[in-house]
Design an enzyme around this catalytic site. Sequence first.
Site, short mmCIF file in Angstrom:
data_model
loop_
_atom_site.label_atom_id
_atom_site.label_comp_id
_atom_site.label_asym_id
_atom_site.label_seq_id
_atom_site.Cartn_x
_atom_site.Cartn_y
_atom_site.Cartn_z
N THR A 175 0.82 -1.22 0.00
CA THR A 175 0.00 0.00 0.00
C THR A 175 0.85 1.27 0.00
O THR A 175 0.31 2.37 0.05
CB THR A 175 -0.90 0.02 1.26
OG1 THR A 175 -0.04 -0.19 2.39
CG2 THR A 175 -1.95 -1.08 1.21
N VAL A 231 6.09 2.93 -3.07
CA VAL A 231 6.85 2.01 -3.93
C VAL A 231 6.03 0.75 -4.22
O VAL A 231 5.97 0.27 -5.36
CB VAL A 231 8.20 1.62 -3.27
CG1 VAL A 231 8.92 0.55 -4.07
CG2 VAL A 231 9.09 2.84 -3.11
N CYS A 287 17.58 4.94 -4.18
CA CYS A 287 17.05 5.52 -5.42
C CYS A 287 18.03 6.46 -6.13
O CYS A 287 18.14 6.43 -7.36
CB CYS A 287 15.73 6.24 -5.14
SG CYS A 287 15.67 7.08 -3.55
N GLN A 326 16.28 15.73 -4.21
CA GLN A 326 15.41 14.56 -4.09
C GLN A 326 13.97 14.93 -3.75
O GLN A 326 13.70 15.72 -2.85
CB GLN A 326 15.99 13.60 -3.02
CG GLN A 326 17.38 13.11 -3.41
CD GLN A 326 17.97 12.09 -2.45
OE1 GLN A 326 19.17 12.10 -2.20
NE2 GLN A 326 17.17 11.19 -1.91
N SER A 329 8.48 12.07 -2.66
CA SER A 329 7.99 10.68 -2.76
C SER A 329 9.08 9.69 -2.38
O SER A 329 8.80 8.54 -2.07
CB SER A 329 7.44 10.37 -4.15
OG SER A 329 8.42 10.59 -5.13
N GLY A 330 10.33 10.14 -2.37
CA GLY A 330 11.44 9.30 -1.91
C GLY A 330 11.31 8.94 -0.44
O GLY A 330 11.90 7.96 0.02
N LYS A 348 25.28 6.41 1.71
CA LYS A 348 24.75 5.32 0.87
C LYS A 348 25.23 5.54 -0.56
O LYS A 348 25.64 4.60 -1.24
CB LYS A 348 23.21 5.33 0.89
CG LYS A 348 22.59 4.77 2.16
CD LYS A 348 21.07 4.92 2.10
CE LYS A 348 20.47 4.79 3.48
NZ LYS A 348 19.07 5.24 3.53
N HIS A 406 14.02 12.34 -8.76
CA HIS A 406 15.22 12.90 -8.14
C HIS A 406 16.11 13.43 -9.26
O HIS A 406 16.23 12.80 -10.31
CB HIS A 406 16.01 11.81 -7.39
CG HIS A 406 15.33 11.25 -6.18
ND1 HIS A 406 14.17 11.77 -5.66
CD2 HIS A 406 15.68 10.22 -5.37
CE1 HIS A 406 13.82 11.07 -4.57
NE2 HIS A 406 14.72 10.12 -4.38
N ASN A 449 12.21 8.34 -9.12
CA ASN A 449 12.65 7.57 -7.96
C ASN A 449 11.72 6.41 -7.62
O ASN A 449 12.17 5.40 -7.08
CB ASN A 449 12.79 8.48 -6.73
CG ASN A 449 11.53 9.26 -6.41
OD1 ASN A 449 11.14 10.14 -7.18
ND2 ASN A 449 10.88 8.94 -5.33
#
Length: 337
Positions: free
Chosen positions: A16, A19, A133, A160, A163-164, A217, A246, A319
């Site tokens: 839900t 992603v 992402c 970015q 929604s990331g 990262k 992004h 992303n």
Amino acid sequence: MLKKKNKYVVAVAGATGAVGREMIELLEERSFPVGGLIALASESSEGERLQFMGRSVTVRRPAKDSFNDVDIALFSAGSERSLEFAPVAVKSGAVVIDNSSAFRMDPTVPLVVPEVNAHAIAKHRGIIANPNCSTIALVTALKPIHDAVKIKRVVVTTFQSVSGTGKKAIDELAGQTVALLNFRDIETNVYPHQIAFNCIPHIDAFLENGYTKEEMKLVDETRKIMEDDSIRVTATAVRVPVFRCHAESVNIETEKKISADEVRAVLSAAPGVIVYDDPTRGLYPLAIDVAGKDETYVGRIREDESLPNGINLWLVSDNLRKGAALNAVQIAEYLIR
Ligand SMILES: NC(=O)c1ccc[n+]([C@@H]2O[C@H](COP(=O)([O-])OP(=O)(O)OC[C@H]3O[C@@H](n4cnc5c(N)ncnc54)[C@H](OP(=O)(O)O)[C@@H]3O)[C@@H](O)[C@H]2O)c1
């Protein structure tokens, strides 16, 4: 190892979420041979119904027996759920493709962008990690340049979208924008500061070295995917008030000289990359144009005049698609080849 079948039972953990919903759409859009879909989410979504291939699928909470009969489990429900349930899914016989950061730097877990290191998929022991992402878009553009002239150093600044961070952050940007335009007070729950009409140079937690986890990262995952620890990477990650996609400003120092035209030629031939670069006509990648697209768009390609062997570029990638759901589904497609 995955047994070859005509159809596969696929579980989506985080079905839900921003992603997870994209994953389900992509499985349908790309005609992945799904024999059954198991949709998992938190207690608050239990019983909700999602549409898949014209059928309604009921959302359940993950449990120890959720992965019985599952062939492929796509995880996008956060690191804690991955740490708890990915080993359960593997034990039940599923191959896990994990979107969280839980296993990315585990040396026994392949970290894969199919356009860059698809060969690593074969080394999996049950879990394959999907990179961050921003890293996915970055390495998709870096790899062909690295193969051509060997990259020594990369300086990347990311822009970015919200929604990331997931669906709560999308609501936060929308809610704050509406509130501010109506002269009302805003609520700030997801980000440390107002995100509407603002840029926040702070993504994930700060570490002792002054970088954020998100920035490290980009450093660590880039080297792992490119299989070259000699590449030096430094990153600044910025959250911007954009809903989707992004963008990244990338400065690359190479061992051998490469011209801007040669970079355009190399990237034009690269899988998963579209060169969109004609500043004289105002053409360069924009978030609003790249949203919903599969490829990483690259523009503003030019030589860095402050270095003997330097290139600058600007890239934009969706992303939720290539940065997460699409990359995971592509890995699943490799698994069933
Ligand atoms: N967004 C991106 O661009 C992106 C990119 C790469 C990787 N990722 C990673 O993908 C994961 C999901 O991100 P997202 O953006 O989709 O977040 P999101 O929109 O907040 O969705 C989170 C999903 O996880 C579920 N969930 C939360 N707590 C749970 C629990 N205790 N048990 C079972 N399910 C639970 C949620 O269910 P409810 O709806 O019921 O709350 C929802 O389906 C994260 O690990 C993130 O780091 C995201």
